[in-house]
Scaffold this motif. Structure first.
Motif, PDB file in Angstrom:
ATOM      1  N   PRO A   6       0.834  -1.204   0.000  1.00 19.56           N
ATOM      2  CA  PRO A   6       0.000   0.000   0.000  1.00 19.56           C
ATOM      3  C   PRO A   6       0.863   1.247   0.000  1.00 19.56           C
ATOM      4  O   PRO A   6       1.890   1.306   0.670  1.00 19.56           O
ATOM      5  N   PRO A   7       0.467   2.267  -0.789  1.00 14.03           N
ATOM      6  CA  PRO A   7       1.269   3.493  -0.817  1.00 14.03           C
ATOM      7  C   PRO A   7       1.200   4.204   0.522  1.00 14.03           C
ATOM      8  O   PRO A   7       0.162   4.209   1.181  1.00 14.03           O
ATOM      9  N   PRO A   8       2.314   4.793   0.977  1.00 12.96           N
ATOM     10  CA  PRO A   8       2.286   5.515   2.256  1.00 12.96           C
ATOM     11  C   PRO A   8       1.434   6.769   2.152  1.00 12.96           C
ATOM     12  O   PRO A   8       1.351   7.404   1.103  1.00 12.96           O
ATOM     13  N   ALA A   9       0.769   7.099   3.259  1.00 10.35           N
ATOM     14  CA  ALA A   9      -0.028   8.324   3.285  1.00 10.35           C
ATOM     15  C   ALA A   9       0.897   9.525   3.220  1.00 10.35           C
ATOM     16  O   ALA A   9       1.965   9.525   3.827  1.00 10.35           O
ATOM     17  N   PRO A  10       0.526  10.548   2.450  1.00 13.81           N
ATOM     18  CA  PRO A  10       1.390  11.727   2.345  1.00 13.81           C
ATOM     19  C   PRO A  10       1.518  12.431   3.692  1.00 13.81           C
ATOM     20  O   PRO A  10       0.566  12.518   4.464  1.00 13.81           O
ATOM     21  N   GLU A  11       2.716  12.954   3.973  1.00 13.11           N
ATOM     22  CA  GLU A  11       2.970  13.663   5.219  1.00 13.11           C
ATOM     23  C   GLU A  11       3.031  15.163   4.955  1.00 13.11           C
ATOM     24  O   GLU A  11       3.566  15.595   3.934  1.00 13.11           O
ATOM     25  N   ASP A  12       2.485  15.932   5.890  1.00 13.70           N
ATOM     26  CA  ASP A  12       2.644  17.374   5.756  1.00 13.70           C
ATOM     27  C   ASP A  12       3.965  17.786   6.409  1.00 13.70           C
ATOM     28  O   ASP A  12       4.703  16.964   6.957  1.00 13.70           O
TER      29      ASP A  12
END
Length: 225
Positions: A6-12
């Motif tokens: 699964p692609p990692p969730a984008p981080e701010d």
């Protein structure tokens, strides 16, 4: 069918900064404990090495042992994420084994064991009481989440059905056994250098023993109440 990672969730920006700070503290804790020993390492020294305040340390970790073993918690989370992504029709023990295999094979975000001096830290965690206690807490947390994942996969209640806990405890026990054998070697010991190979051998041993221990056709099995 093999599930894709699964692609990692984008981080701010704030999340990236927090992650860098946490990683710096974890690295400092590992280095200092390996250099000085656990008893001689203080939280203040870890914070100073990471160039942050004592208060910042406390926002991320409960103590120096948790900081030094943060890689265990992180990779436990990674194994569980991979377990969730396994095909729904895959038997749970096989799903856990393949989740561990994919974690060890990840080249984009390598597992912790490839980092310098990790053998020494694993060996120390097995013998130093405070580190051992922290390791056990982290391990149990990860396994409890694995049990919940397996129970959902099976559509059962883990508080009433022993199967999810039995699968996870056996599968995680295999990984722990391989880690202990690996930690006894060193970087020059080719027989124990490849953790992935040791893990596969350990799972093969488990499945062979389970098959040998299965009741034969003349044995009457009792159903659990």
């Amino acid at each position: 069918m093999t599930a894709t990672k699964p692609p990692p969730a984008p981080e701010d920006r704030r999340q990236r900064k927090a992650r860098r700070t946490r990683d710096a503290l974890a690295t400092a804790a590992c280095d200092l404990i390996l250099d000085r020993g656990c008893a001689a390492t203080t939280v203040e020294a870890i914070a100073e090495r990471a160039d942050v305040t004592r208060r910042t340390f406390s926002r991320h970790f409960a103590g120096k042992e948790d900081a030094a073993l943060d890689f265990v918690r992180r990779d436990g989370d990674r194994i569980n994420a991979l377990l969730r992504s396994r095909p729904a029709d895959e038997p749970p023990l096989l799903a856990y084994r393949r989740a561990v295999r994919d974690w060890l094979a990840d080249r984009e975000d390598p597992a912790w064991h490839v980092r310098p001096r990790m053998r020494r830290l694993v060996a120390l965690a097995d013998s130093e009481p405070d580190l051992f206690a922290a390791y056990q807490r982290i391990r149990v947390d990860a396994q409890e989440e694995s049990i919940r994942i397996v129970a959902r996969r099976l559509g059962t209640d883990a508080t009433r059905n022993v199967r999810p806990a039995a699968v996870v405890d056996a599968a995680a026990g295999v990984l722990i056994a391989a880690l202990r054998l690996w930690a006894r070697g060193d970087d020059r010991d080719s027989g124990a250098a490849d953790l992935a190979t040791l893990v596969e051998r350990a799972y093969d041993a488990l499945t062979a023993e389970a098959a040998a221990a299965a009741p034969d056709s003349t044995t009457e099995e009792r159903e659990a109440p």
